[in-house]
Design a protein around this motif. Structure first.
Motif, PDB file in Angstrom:
ATOM      1  N   GLU A 118       0.850  -1.188   0.000  1.00 39.95           N
ATOM      2  CA  GLU A 118       0.000   0.000   0.000  1.00 39.95           C
ATOM      3  C   GLU A 118       0.887   1.239   0.000  1.00 39.95           C
ATOM      4  O   GLU A 118       1.848   1.323   0.763  1.00 39.95           O
ATOM      5  CB  GLU A 118      -0.900  -0.007   1.246  1.00 39.95           C
ATOM      6  CG  GLU A 118      -2.146   0.827   1.081  1.00 39.95           C
ATOM      7  CD  GLU A 118      -3.141   0.641   2.230  1.00 39.95           C
ATOM      8  OE1 GLU A 118      -2.840  -0.115   3.170  1.00 39.95           O
ATOM      9  OE2 GLU A 118      -4.217   1.256   2.166  1.00 39.95           O
ATOM     10  N   GLU A 138      -4.822  12.689  -3.130  1.00 37.89           N
ATOM     11  CA  GLU A 138      -6.128  12.064  -2.957  1.00 37.89           C
ATOM     12  C   GLU A 138      -6.586  11.347  -4.219  1.00 37.89           C
ATOM     13  O   GLU A 138      -7.593  10.665  -4.217  1.00 37.89           O
ATOM     14  CB  GLU A 138      -7.167  13.126  -2.582  1.00 37.89           C
ATOM     15  CG  GLU A 138      -6.936  13.750  -1.204  1.00 37.89           C
ATOM     16  CD  GLU A 138      -7.193  12.764  -0.078  1.00 37.89           C
ATOM     17  OE1 GLU A 138      -8.363  12.430   0.168  1.00 37.89           O
ATOM     18  OE2 GLU A 138      -6.207  12.289   0.537  1.00 37.89           O
ATOM     19  N   GLN A 187      -1.382   6.449  -7.259  1.00 40.38           N
ATOM     20  CA  GLN A 187      -2.052   7.461  -6.440  1.00 40.38           C
ATOM     21  C   GLN A 187      -1.168   8.699  -6.363  1.00 40.38           C
ATOM     22  O   GLN A 187       0.043   8.605  -6.276  1.00 40.38           O
ATOM     23  CB  GLN A 187      -2.285   6.943  -5.021  1.00 40.38           C
ATOM     24  CG  GLN A 187      -3.327   5.860  -4.918  1.00 40.38           C
ATOM     25  CD  GLN A 187      -3.147   4.999  -3.685  1.00 40.38           C
ATOM     26  OE1 GLN A 187      -3.314   3.799  -3.746  1.00 40.38           O
ATOM     27  NE2 GLN A 187      -2.745   5.617  -2.569  1.00 40.38           N
TER      28      GLN A 187
END
Ligand SMILES: *[C@@H]1O[C@H](CO)[C@@H](O)[C@H](O)[C@H]1NC(C)=O
Ligand SMILES: *[C@@H]1O[C@H](CO)[C@@H](O)[C@H](O)[C@H]1NC(C)=O
Ligand SMILES: *[C@@H]1O[C@H](CO)[C@@H](O)[C@H](O)[C@H]1NC(C)=O
Length: 327
Positions: A72, A102, A99
């Motif tokens: 992650e 956000e 990512q």
């Protein structure tokens, strides 16, 4: 254009949610799930037109489970699933998304990997030892990340290829060898041979990587066993001869090794001198004894006593140590 982007971002933000799937952030590319010696690693390239500061989340699933998180928010371009719960027989796939703050890209999915049939089997380790005109080949299996080669596959065979150094085109192969050791015996003496081994398995269609090439010279055919026998014979003969000499001349040898030292004369004198202890004399040669039966009358009992001197003598001879100590 920038106004349009602004509107999209605002609209999506207005819809809420911690992570926003944005068309602005494109997916990672070239996503591939790979396995080498039964590990399981997902690799990818950054999205085209990359911004800096991207992180990725990678997941994996087997055909019987849902997606689980492997890594992650990692900035690395790979994720190793090996230490997570994976089975050597599982059929796995992975996915990864980028990512930026956000914003998240869509998931990019990988190929499928069935571990036992798709994994790349690494090279075995080969060592050679020469014995006369033969070479013994010892093979060590590659180390697997989970389980072992022989646990995962029922059929494991080695394909052993060997040739005289410099004559690769005349290489000979012995396939379907099941043991870890094999003696190559159809070799010329005093010649350097090279060996290379590859593993075949029952369920993985691809053979392993080739082992590195290992070379070793054979010895002279006759020499080794003949010399060994000769050396053994000579050692035996010497040992037997030494034993015979030791037995026959034991007395001389022991006298030589432990000579009888002459005692100083005054020691000898005192040792040989007649001891003048009366008790000692009594014990050595009992003097002629004169016996008289005596009767002791104590009250109403009559006790017949034997020889008092004999009784004394026997008690002395039973306890000579005590007497020596008392002196
Ligand atoms: C990963 O990043 C997201 C978004 O910034 C955050 O919500 C989440 O807690 C992070 N997870 C970890 C394990 O750091
Ligand atoms: C692995 O699972 C996928 C999806 O279910 C399937 O398409 C594929 O054929 C499976 N592979 C093997 C070797 O069973
Ligand atoms: C054994 O290895 C040799 C040399 O690499 C190759 O030519 C041969 O096809 C192999 N045989 C088998 C049964 O794998």
């Amino acid at each position: 254009m920038s106004a349009y982007i602004c509107v999209v971002v605002l609209t999506v933000s207005a819809l809420g949610g911690a992570t926003v799937v944005s068309e602005l952030l494109s997916r990672p590319t070239n996503v591939r799930l790979t396995s080498h010696n039964l590990n399981l690693v997902l690799r990818w390239d950054p999205p085209e037109g990359t911004a800096s500061g991207l992180v990725y989340t990678a997941m994996y699933k087997s055909s019987v489970t849902d997606y689980r998180i492997g890594c992650e928010n990692t900035s690395s371009l790979e994720c190793d699933f090996t230490t997570l719960k994976i089975s050597p027989y599982g059929n796995y796939t992975g996915r990864v998304r980028a990512q930026l703050g956000e914003e998240s890209s869509n998931w990019a999915e990988s190929n499928y990997v069935t571990l036992d049939t798709d994994t790349f089997i690494g090279s075995p380790t080969v060592s050679l030892s020469s014995n006369g005109a033969t070479l013994e080949v010892s093979i060590q299996d590659p180390v697997f990340s989970i389980s072992t080669l022989r646990n995962v596959y029922n059929g494991v065979t080695y394909n052993i290829t060997y040739w005289k150094k410099g004559q690769n085109e005349k290489a000979r192969s012995i396939p379907d060898i099941q043991q870890h050791r094999l003696v190559l015996s159809d070799l010329d003496p005093r010649t350097k041979y090279c060996v290379q081994v590859q593993i075949n398995t029952d369920r993985n269609p691809n053979p392993s990587q080739h082992s590195s090439i290992t070379c070793e010279s054979t010895a002279n055919e006759q020499e080794a066993p003949w010399v060994a026998a000769m050396v053994a014979f000579v050692i035996m003969a010497v040992v037997v001869a030494l034993l015979v000499v030791a037995v026959v001349y034991w007395k001389s040898i022991s006298q030589f090794l432990c000579p009888k030292d002459a005692l100083p004369p005054h020691f000898e004198e005192s040792l040989l001198a007649r001891p003048n202890s009366n008790m000692y004399l009594n014990m050595q040669s009992p003097v002629e004894e004169i016996c008289h039966p005596i009767s002791i009358i104590a009250g109403d009992r009559t006790v017949e006593e034997g020889d008092p001197l004999e009784a004394a003598g026997s008690s002395f001879s039973q306890q000579p140590d005590v007497i020596v100590e008392e002196r």
